[in-house]
Design an enzyme around this catalytic site. Structure first.
Site, mmCIF file in Angstrom:
data_model
loop_
_atom_site.group_PDB
_atom_site.id
_atom_site.type_symbol
_atom_site.label_atom_id
_atom_site.label_comp_id
_atom_site.label_asym_id
_atom_site.label_seq_id
_atom_site.Cartn_x
_atom_site.Cartn_y
_atom_site.Cartn_z
ATOM 1 N N HIS B 53 0.858 -1.185 0.000
ATOM 2 C CA HIS B 53 0.000 0.000 0.000
ATOM 3 C C HIS B 53 0.898 1.240 0.000
ATOM 4 O O HIS B 53 2.038 1.186 0.491
ATOM 5 C CB HIS B 53 -0.898 0.002 1.242
ATOM 6 C CG HIS B 53 -2.041 -0.970 1.168
ATOM 7 N ND1 HIS B 53 -3.065 -0.995 2.088
ATOM 8 C CD2 HIS B 53 -2.316 -1.948 0.269
ATOM 9 C CE1 HIS B 53 -3.921 -1.959 1.761
ATOM 10 N NE2 HIS B 53 -3.490 -2.552 0.671
ATOM 11 N N GLU B 55 0.974 3.821 1.850
ATOM 12 C CA GLU B 55 1.468 4.201 3.179
ATOM 13 C C GLU B 55 2.663 3.336 3.593
ATOM 14 O O GLU B 55 3.649 3.831 4.157
ATOM 15 C CB GLU B 55 0.375 4.035 4.243
ATOM 16 C CG GLU B 55 -0.889 4.848 4.018
ATOM 17 C CD GLU B 55 -1.965 4.037 3.309
ATOM 18 O OE1 GLU B 55 -1.658 3.394 2.276
ATOM 19 O OE2 GLU B 55 -3.114 4.048 3.782
ATOM 20 N N CYS B 83 -6.068 1.577 5.926
ATOM 21 C CA CYS B 83 -6.648 0.310 6.403
ATOM 22 C C CYS B 83 -5.988 -0.040 7.746
ATOM 23 O O CYS B 83 -5.067 0.643 8.197
ATOM 24 C CB CYS B 83 -6.435 -0.800 5.367
ATOM 25 S SG CYS B 83 -4.736 -1.437 5.314
ATOM 26 N N CYS B 86 -2.144 -0.494 7.554
ATOM 27 C CA CYS B 86 -1.375 0.747 7.452
ATOM 28 C C CYS B 86 -1.473 1.570 8.735
ATOM 29 O O CYS B 86 -0.483 2.165 9.168
ATOM 30 C CB CYS B 86 -1.856 1.550 6.251
ATOM 31 S SG CYS B 86 -1.470 0.721 4.685
#
Lengths: 150, 150
Positions: B53, B55, B83, B86
């Site tokens: 992701h 992040e 999410c 993260c």
């Protein structure tokens, strides 16, 4: 039993992590045929990477080997209850079964805290089996932190 | 205002992710002096890595550059609500402030679902500012999924 032997491999990785000065947690990823595809211990300090938990390392390695971001039918063995980061990655990777050792009331995210698999938003909930070789996993952690804070 | 310009950079990364066929989410990591130290969009498909992701990618890059698994005083800008994976990584990295764009009722782990920062077990809770350039971030996602499911 097979799950005991995979957990012994995870405990081996946890002990190796302790020897490197890392929090002693180990993980093993097993494919649908029962073959070990990745095994790792924590490497957050060595790699300067707060995401380098044992579970994340085996998921990343397993996905790279499979050429896929999903690992259906796979099982993950880990000596400690996964944190919320690892639990979410397990769900994202569509791992089928999680076997873990010691409970982690402080940082666990499966049976404690964020309880990642317990929300309706969780896209994929694996089967979870806890307490596998828990005493051995817990002793490793207790000894590690006792030695660090004498 | 400065946080708007960093979010514009995150939106640029989100658009670049969409161009690569990735879910359009972008992130920017800013150090305590206000300098951008990492910027990235999602790369889960390209890297066959469910943890890639935006992040996570900026946290890993920022930590590698800093030679540390902690980034105190840093701010993270991301176009979508993080999410649970993260959010937990943000907490583990001790990031001070999180600015996010669109809310994510389906997969978000800050204001929805696991609500990672809302449990007493969470070791470090950053300041969280939501709704920054939210309409723009949401439009990117809506257009992306509309094009994929005609």
């Amino acid at each position: 039993m097979r799950f005991t032997s995979h957990m012994q491999t995870a405990l081996f990785e946890a002990r190796a992590a302790a020897d490197r000065g890392e929090v002693p947690v180990g993980a093993v990823l097993v494919d649908p045929r029962g073959q070990v595809v990745a095994q790792a211990g924590n490497r957050t300090r060595e790699l300067h990477d707060p995401t380098a938990h044992a579970e994340i390392l085996v998921i990343r390695e397993g996905c790279a080997k499979a050429g896929s971001e999903r690992l259906p039918g796979h099982a993950l063995y880990v000596t400690l209850e996964p944190c919320a980061m690892c639990a979410t990655a397990i769900s994202a990777a569509r791992i089928s079964r999680v076997y873990y050792g010691a409970a982690d009331p402080k940082s666990g995210g499966v049976a404690h805290g964020a309880r990642v698999f317990s929300h309706p938003q969780c896209h994929h909930v694996p089967e979870v089996y806890d307490g596998i070789s828990a005493a051995e996993a817990e002793a490793l952690l207790t000894d590690f932190f006792k030695a660090k804070r004498p």
